[in-house]
Write an enzyme that holds these catalytic residues in place. Structure first.
Site, PDB file in Angstrom:
ATOM      1  N   CYS A 139       7.989  63.779  30.466  1.00 11.98           N
ATOM      2  CA  CYS A 139       7.226  62.917  31.809  1.00 11.98           C
ATOM      3  C   CYS A 139       5.638  62.491  30.474  1.00 11.98           C
ATOM      4  O   CYS A 139       5.408  63.410  29.694  1.00 11.98           O
ATOM      5  CB  CYS A 139       5.588  64.405  32.368  1.00 11.98           C
ATOM      6  SG  CYS A 139       4.446  63.907  33.059  1.00 11.98           S
ATOM      7  N   CYS A 169       1.919  63.448  30.683  1.00  5.16           N
ATOM      8  CA  CYS A 169       1.674  64.808  30.360  1.00  5.16           C
ATOM      9  C   CYS A 169       1.524  64.575  29.412  1.00  5.16           C
ATOM     10  O   CYS A 169       0.727  65.164  27.943  1.00  5.16           O
ATOM     11  CB  CYS A 169       3.222  65.797  30.799  1.00  5.16           C
ATOM     12  SG  CYS A 169       3.496  65.687  32.395  1.00  5.16           S
TER      13      CYS A 169
END
Length: 121
Positions: free
Chosen positions: A29, A32
């Site tokens: 991600c 993230c």
């Protein structure tokens, strides 16, 4: 305080009391990865708060248990009660503001509200 890797086996001891901030994330991600350093820096700044990271790929039961449908998701738990959960990376000032708001919560009022809701049903 250093960020803690949260798993099914240590979740209850981490989230039982005080303020806990959780970052639900995954290695693949992009957002993230960009939020990670912000979360780590806040962890070093607020040593009285537990900061935990939950890898949704490695801990699918926790992600499913909290109904995580998008990552990153930031969750705040205070005294064992989830008081905030929102998908999306936060900029550092917004994370600091969240921490300030969680600290300011009247937990007696929140517990009374939860109790009233339970008794109503």
């Amino acid at each position: 305080m250093a960020t803690i890797e949260v798993t099914e086996s240590n979740f209850n001891e981490i989230a039982d009391d005080g303020i806990v901030l959780l970052d639900f994330w995954a290695e693949w991600c992009g957002p993230c990865k960009s939020f990670g350093p912000i979360f780590e820096k806040a962890s070093a700044k607020h040593e009285d708060i537990k900061f935990g990271k939950i890898d949704t790929e490695a801990q699918p039961a926790l992600a499913q248990g909290f109904d995580i449908t998008a990552i990153p998701t930031i969750m705040a738990i205070r005294d064992g009660i989830v008081v905030f959960a929102q998908p999306g990376a936060l900029p550092a000032p917004a994370l600091d503001d969240l921490i300030t708001q969680v600290r300011a919560l009247d937990m007696d009022a929140i517990r009374a509200e939860i109790s009233a809701e339970i008794n109503k049903n």
